[in-house]
Structures are given as structure tokens and as C-alpha cells.
Design an enzyme around this catalytic site. Structure first.
Site, PDB file in Angstrom:
ATOM      1  N   ASP A   9       0.848  -1.196   0.000  1.00 23.89           N
ATOM      2  CA  ASP A   9       0.000   0.000   0.000  1.00 23.89           C
ATOM      3  C   ASP A   9       0.881   1.243   0.000  1.00 23.89           C
ATOM      4  O   ASP A   9       2.036   1.180  -0.451  1.00 23.89           O
ATOM      5  CB  ASP A   9      -0.946  -0.016   1.211  1.00 23.89           C
ATOM      6  CG  ASP A   9      -2.232   0.752   0.948  1.00 23.89           C
ATOM      7  OD1 ASP A   9      -2.225   1.979   1.140  1.00 23.89           O
ATOM      8  OD2 ASP A   9      -3.229   0.138   0.540  1.00 23.89           O
ATOM      9  N   HIS A  42      -3.959   6.310   3.827  1.00 16.91           N
ATOM     10  CA  HIS A  42      -4.405   4.997   3.382  1.00 16.91           C
ATOM     11  C   HIS A  42      -3.680   3.867   4.097  1.00 16.91           C
ATOM     12  O   HIS A  42      -4.299   2.887   4.542  1.00 16.91           O
ATOM     13  CB  HIS A  42      -4.177   4.907   1.880  1.00 16.91           C
ATOM     14  CG  HIS A  42      -5.111   4.002   1.163  1.00 16.91           C
ATOM     15  ND1 HIS A  42      -4.775   2.729   0.784  1.00 16.91           N
ATOM     16  CD2 HIS A  42      -6.376   4.188   0.749  1.00 16.91           C
ATOM     17  CE1 HIS A  42      -5.801   2.174   0.151  1.00 16.91           C
ATOM     18  NE2 HIS A  42      -6.782   3.042   0.116  1.00 16.91           N
ATOM     19  N   SER A  87     -11.599  -0.213  -0.528  1.00 17.69           N
ATOM     20  CA  SER A  87     -10.255  -0.397   0.037  1.00 17.69           C
ATOM     21  C   SER A  87     -10.297  -0.878   1.471  1.00 17.69           C
ATOM     22  O   SER A  87      -9.364  -1.549   1.930  1.00 17.69           O
ATOM     23  CB  SER A  87      -9.472   0.918  -0.020  1.00 17.69           C
ATOM     24  OG  SER A  87      -8.966   1.151  -1.293  1.00 17.69           O
TER      25      SER A  87
END
Length: 417
Positions: free
Chosen positions: A159, A189, A354
């Protein structure tokens, strides 16, 4: 395994960007709002194959979202479809009277650094909402109390930049490396997906070992447009396979979480699939946005995540028809690790697909703990077999499901010989 292409390719690369740093350098960049056509990418691997934390990306400051004291609360438009409509992260609302703003606040994103006014709507308690959002839900904390925590199972994530010292996963993090990564700072994220997978209080598998690679899935060209290139993702998967070969038999990596759609006709697509196949041959299952037929669930932020009736269609697809061949996974109204500080948390009203990916990866880690011989095919077969369907409207007899049932799934997997 047949791959199911999702409509939502990279749901949350749009959330907030990062910038890279490295010893091996290539030109171009990855950032959500690039100001230059060229940015440095870094590749930093553990020296001498002794797994390590190769770098510590910086904390980020989101006070730029609403500089100074806010004079007005953004309104929420249910017909817009736009994310971040009521983004209150690290914002100062102390001058506002929000007592009549419940409808807007129920769709707010906020964090530990958000400053709230005295006048809030009845029933809207930010700290309570964050605590409800930390719960992975559907009985998982009950499984954790029984010792089903992913202990001894390796879980890898590819990621964006990670705040490596966050309390949610610092103890679980066994490796942090970077491959073609443009992120100088921690992204929003990375900490989110890491904590959803293995976080101590937020995560599905809170005692799984975490192996993390920060990687950028392409480069920005001279026009500032992003050119996808999944060959870097393939290299990252290959690196995880390489690392896995050095681990003892009782500590192997069993699953990789990639919150990205690996889409046909993208540069590097075939390389990525080839690397996923190599990982599969080593007993490592790769979960990505389109790897299997699943979709994300929504939840009113005031409702209990352990109560299956709290869940609805996800915000991402609330106006679309549900296809009952998809397994439904908690996604929205999650409170995760924040990149703003090692003790900070952030509540995301709209998670995007996600957030479902690391949930699935964490759940697979739990099944590997109770049955080391489990395979992805059996996992998905039993996940569907043990799923739940709920009534939406008693008058119309409308139903909604298949909703993942972690408790029943684990019970079934444990019994498989």
C-alpha cells in the site's frame, strides 16, 4: 481462481496522497495532487536480508483542510456521490453552533485532532462514534477473546506510506520496506488498511504478524497525469515471496492485502498476475479489489457493528442493485489509525472498497490459525455457506445478504479435516 472485476478499481487511492524516498531512484511521482511532473521514487529493502523497518515516514498535518477556526459547517448532499463532503479532520469547529446539524454530521469524517464546539446535536458524541467505529464487528471481538487472533500467521500489505510507530500495529509490524515509493510522509491509506487488518483494537486479526511494503503503482507523466504500471506491484509481491522463504514454518506469510483493482489492459497487468500466481504456489493468497466476488457494507455511525441489522448497502453503491453472488463485508463508518500521530485515530464515514480488502485478509489469517491447511477456495465456499441474510422490509419481504458471519465461518473451518 477466477478473478471478478469490480466496478470500483482503486477506491481509495483518491483519498489522500503521499510522496516517496529511496536509495534506488527513478524519476516521476505519485502524489494525490502533484505540483511537478517529476518526483523521486525510492526503493529501500532490509539490508543483509535481516528484516527491518527501513524508514519511518513522517506524521502528517491535516489542519490545511480548514485553516483557522471554521465559520460554517459543510453540508451533505445525498445525491452528490462525492466523497469528503463533510471533511472535518484536524479542524477547529469551536465557534460553531451545530445543535441542528445532525443530518450533516452523520456523514462527517473527523479525527483525534478535530476540535468540537459545546453545541452539538443530541445523540452525536464524537468519541462514542469513534469507539463504535473501532469495532470490526459481527462477533469478531468475541473470537479474539477465545484466542482466535491470527497469532503466528503472517499477513502482508502492499500500500502507501505507513506511520510505522502507530500503537495499533507497531508491535505486530515485522518489516517495513519501500519499492518504487513516492511517499515521504505517512499516507492516510496505509495506517487505515494496516489497522483494519491487524490493529490491536481496530483489527480483524490483532495478533497476526505484519509485513508491509509501501509502493506506488506507476508514475506521473510530464503532463501531471498518472500512468499506471503494475510491474512495481509485481516486484513487491515477488519480494514478499522472497521474504516468506526466510521465515520459519510456523510463521509463514499466508495472505497479501492489496487495496487496488488489478485491471486488464493496465501496464504491468500480466506481470502482476504472474507474481500473484507465484505467491499462490508458495501458499500465499492475494486479496485485491477484484480478486473475489465481494462488496462492502454501510453502517449508520450510531449503530452497533456487532448487530447485523445495523448494516446496509455501502455508501459507494447505495443506489445500485445488490447482486446476491457477492459476499458483503463491513466497510463504512470505520475508525482506524490516523497518520497524524502515533496515538491518533480517524473516523471515515465512507470507507470505499479499500477498507473491505484488509478485512478479508485478516479474516483469512484467522482461518489459517484455526486450520493451517485452509485454501482460498475452501475459505470462500464456506464464507458463502455460513453467510447471513436479513430482512429489509417486512411488508415487502425484501431481503439483504449474503453478509459475512465470522463466528460461524471460523466454527466451520475448524471442523474441516
Amino acid at each position: 481462481m477466477k478473478r471478478f472485476l469490480c466496478l470500483f478499481i482503486v477506491m481509495v487511492i483518491l483519498l489522500v496522497g503521499c510522496t516517496p524516498s529511496k536509495t534506488i531512484q527513478t524519476k516521476s511521482s505519485e502524489s494525490s495532487e502533484p505540483s511537478e511532473s517529476s518526483v523521486l521514487y525510492k526503493t529501500m529493502l532490509s539490508p543483509d536480508n535481516k528484516l527491518s523497518i527501513v524508514r519511518k515516514p513522517n506524521e502528517v498535518d491535516y489542519s490545511f483542510i480548514h485553516p483557522g477556526k471554521m465559520t460554517e459547517l459543510p453540508s451533505y448532499n445525498p445525491n452528490s456521490g462525492q466523497m469528503w463532503q463533510v471533511d472535518l479532520r484536524s479542524s477547529d469547529l469551536t465557534n460553531l453552533d451545530l445543535s441542528e446539524k445532525l443530518d450533516d454530521l452523520l456523514y462527517a469524517d473527523f479525527d483525534s485532532k478535530t476540535k468540537w464546539p459545546n453545541k452539538l446535536p443530541y445523540g452525536f458524541e464524537p468519541q462514542m462514534i469513534m469507539e463504535l467505529g473501532k469495532n470490526p464487528g459481527l462477533g469478531l471481538r468475541g473470537l479474539h477473546k477465545k484466542g482466535i487472533t491470527g497469532k503466528g500467521i503472517g499477513l502482508a500489505i502492499i500500500d502507501q506510506g505507513l506511520l510505522v510507530d502507530h500503537v495499533e500495529y507497531k508491535e505486530q509490524l515485522k518489516m517495513y520496506e519501500e519499492i518504487h515509493c513516492s511517499d515521504e510522509n505517512a499516507s492516510m491509506h496505509g495506517p487505515a488498511v494496516a489497522s483494519i487488518a491487524v490493529g490491536k483494537t481496530v483489527g480483524v486479526a490483532p495478533e497476526a504478524d505484519l509485513y508491509y511494503i509501501a509502493e506506488t503503482h506507476g508514475v506521473f507523466n510530464e503532463k501531471g497525469q498518472f500512468d499506471w504500471d503494475l510491474s512495481w506491484l509485481a516486484k513487491s509481491i515477488d519480494r514478499i515471496v522472497e521474504v516468506n522463504k526466510t521465515l520459519p514454518e510456523d510463521k509463514k506469510i499466508r495472505v497479501i492485502s492489496i487495496s487496488l483493482g488489478i485491471v486488464r489492459n493496465t501496464n504491468g497487468y500480466e506481470k502482476a498476475l504472474e507474481s500473484i500466481k507465484k505467491a499462490e504456489q508458495e501458499g500465499i493468497y492475494t486479496v485485491d479489489v477484484g480478486s473475489n466476488p465481494y462488496m462492502g457494507l454501510g453502517r449508520n455511525p450510531l449503530k452497533n457493528a456487532d448487530d447485523i441489522t445495523s448494516f446496509t448497502k455501502g455508501e459507494l453503491w447505495k443506489n445500485q442493485e445488490y447482486n446476491n453472488y457477492q459476499l458483503l463485508i463491513p466497510m463504512d463508518s470505520r475508525c482506524t489509525a490516523s497518520p497524524t500521530g502515533v496515538n491518533d485515530y480517524v473516523f471515515y464515514r465512507n470507507g470505499g472498497i479499500s477498507w473491505a480488502v484488509p478485512y478479508v485478509a485478516g479474516l483469512y489469517a484467522l482461518t489459517c490459525q484455526v486450520n493451517p491447511d485452509i485454501t482460498p477456495d475452501v475459505f470462500w465456499e464456506e464464507a458463502f455457506n455460513t453467510s447471513d441474510t436479513i430482512s429489509v422490509d417486512s411488508s415487502t419481504k425484501e431481503t439483504f445478504g449474503k453478509i459475512i458471519n465470522p463466528v460461524r465461518l471460523i466454527e466451520k473451518i475448524e471442523k474441516i479435516k
